[in-house]
Design an enzyme around this catalytic site. Structure first.
Site, short mmCIF file in Angstrom:
data_model
loop_
_atom_site.label_atom_id
_atom_site.label_comp_id
_atom_site.label_asym_id
_atom_site.label_seq_id
_atom_site.Cartn_x
_atom_site.Cartn_y
_atom_site.Cartn_z
N CYS A 230 0.85 -1.19 0.00
CA CYS A 230 0.00 0.00 0.00
C CYS A 230 0.88 1.24 0.00
O CYS A 230 1.88 1.31 0.73
CB CYS A 230 -0.92 0.00 1.21
SG CYS A 230 -1.92 1.51 1.34
N ASP A 351 -27.13 -11.85 -12.55
CA ASP A 351 -26.55 -10.64 -13.13
C ASP A 351 -25.39 -11.07 -14.03
O ASP A 351 -24.38 -11.61 -13.56
CB ASP A 351 -26.05 -9.74 -12.01
CG ASP A 351 -25.45 -8.44 -12.51
OD1 ASP A 351 -25.21 -8.31 -13.72
OD2 ASP A 351 -25.22 -7.54 -11.68
#
EC number: 6.3.5.13
Length: 429
Positions: A230, A351
């Site tokens: 990160c 979906d």
């Protein structure tokens, strides 16, 4: 528990079904009868409906059946069924195994599998649907839990991947189980980091589109080479103990082991590394684990090469963007014909927007044939990708239109099952 080792002795004896309370014995009997009726009616194995009835009669039956078993739980978005099969094969070097090897991975199916185990079973190797992992871990008291990967799947009814990772993180917090986790998936690392004892495996992560933001602080993830970290906090890739290096596996002692699998592809080599790491926790030598795994040729029909209408079809299952991308790497090069089939039934998720995240341009140069309940949705996607294709209503029509040579068939879950049933019925006719 610490030190990445599982105690081999001193476990409670396997509880015989005859020693269960009367209500639990009734639940097992009802489960078996219901499953048998379902099979005779041609409705499948009956494991799910039988397990549902058993849990309704005895809600704590899963916990009761786990007593005396050394349980391994395996979960993730992709590769659960295959990894479970590989782990089960490797673990048989140490003793009798019970497993839900056909993929019935919710509590009902798991309960049904354990109810069918004999008294001699020593290990339970259990595939678990991602949404049920925390609950099954609570009930089965596993000694090891494998976390493979997390990516988007069944968008209409599954949690967002960051939410699912957090659910795992909270559900596994404080448990004594050794967690065998994929160090290359930031979401898996986040989920596993609350556990007391983690064994990190470098299993790779081809699909990275669901892990570009840091699950710890929301910052942007940096991915130099095989590493990741990160940019805004201290969250970063842990150092793995086991790793996949091309066609080879590196064990904790730095020894290199060639992977001679019959299952194809990078993803299955990664599954095998995870399986070897798990088996080693129970004292199974690496050489023995790999020898047993190399004899696995297909898993619940996946990778089978079958005869249909005088042609050879290889059946490949792909359920979500990450799975389709991995599957594209397995198929033979152009001009091999490819049949694609997509449904949107309950077991698939209704979906189908996920197909727009799949890079179908990787299929360029191959004759493409489109089937399935949502074949027109898939046709639009292929048209936008600039590919040439034909649409058919039946598998027979598509196969008849294919040019000579082996045919690659890629289908999502219920489309895959329907194709297998069609091919089986044709063989029996």
């Amino acid at each position: 528990m610490s030190g990445n080792s599982v105690p081999g002795q001193g476990a409670a004896p396997r509880r015989s079904p005859e020693a269960l309370p009367p209500r639990s014995k009734l639940a097992i009997t009802a489960s078996r009868v219901t499953a048998a009726i379902s099979r005779r009616a041609g409705k499948g194995s009956g494991s799910v409906i039988g397990g549902k009835l058993a849990l309704r009669l005895a809600p704590d039956l899963l916990a009761q059946l786990s007593v005396g078993l050394q349980v391994v739980l395996i979960s993730g978005t992709n590769g659960k069924t295959t990894t479970t099969r590989l782990v089960a094969e490797a673990m048989r070097a140490a003793g009798p195994v019970v497993s839900n090897a056909l993929g019935a991975n919710m509590p009902a199916g798991i309960t049904s599998a354990l109810a069918g185990a004999g008294d001699e079973a020593r290990y339970g190797v259990i595939e678990v649907d991602e949404k049920y992992l925390a609950g099954v871990a609570r009930d089965s008291d596993p000694v090891a839990i494998a976390l493979l990967n997390l990516s988007r799947d069944q968008l209409d009814r599954a949690a967002e991947t960051r939410m699912l990772a957090e659910k795992w993180r909270e559900g596994l917090r404080g448990r004594d189980a050794i967690v065998v986790a994929n160090a290359d998936d930031p979401l898996i690392v986040w989920a596993a980091s609350s556990s007391k004892d983690v064994l990190w495996v470098a299993a790779g992560q081809t699909w990275q589109e669901d892990s570009w933001s840091c699950p710890q602080c929301g910052g942007v993830m940096q991915r130099p080479g095989d590493d990741w970290f990160c940019s805004q906090c201290d969250f970063r890739r842990p150092s793995p103990t086991w790793s996949l290096a091309g066609d080879q596996m590196v064990d904790p002692d730095g020894r290199i082991w060639p992977l001679h699998l019959q299952l194809p592809g990078r993803a299955n080599r990664a599954n095998a590394v995870t399986a070897a790491a798990i088996a080693s926790l129970f004292g199974v030598p690496v050489e023995a684990a790999l020898e047993r795994m190399k004899h696995v040729t297909a898993v619940a029909g996946r990778y089978d090469v079958v005869d249909y209408m005088g042609r050879k079809l290889r059946l490949l299952l792909a359920k979500n963007p990450a799975g389709w991308v991995e599957t594209f790497s397995l198929i033979n090069p152009p001009p091999t014909p490819v049949i694609l089939s997509v449904n949107a039934l309950d077991a698939d998720g209704k979906d189908t927007s996920w197909i727009w995240d799949v890079d179908f341009t990787q299929l360029a140069g191959r004759p493409l044939f489109v089937l399935g309940q949502r074949r027109l949705d898939l046709a639009v996607r292929l048209e936008v990708a600039g590919l040439q294709f034909q649409v058919f209503e039946t598998a027979a029509q598509a196969v008849a239109a294919c040019p000579p040579g082996q045919i690659e068939v890629i289908a999502n879950y219920t489309a895959f099952q329907q194709l297998r049933k069609t091919i089986k019925e044709a063989a029996q006719a």
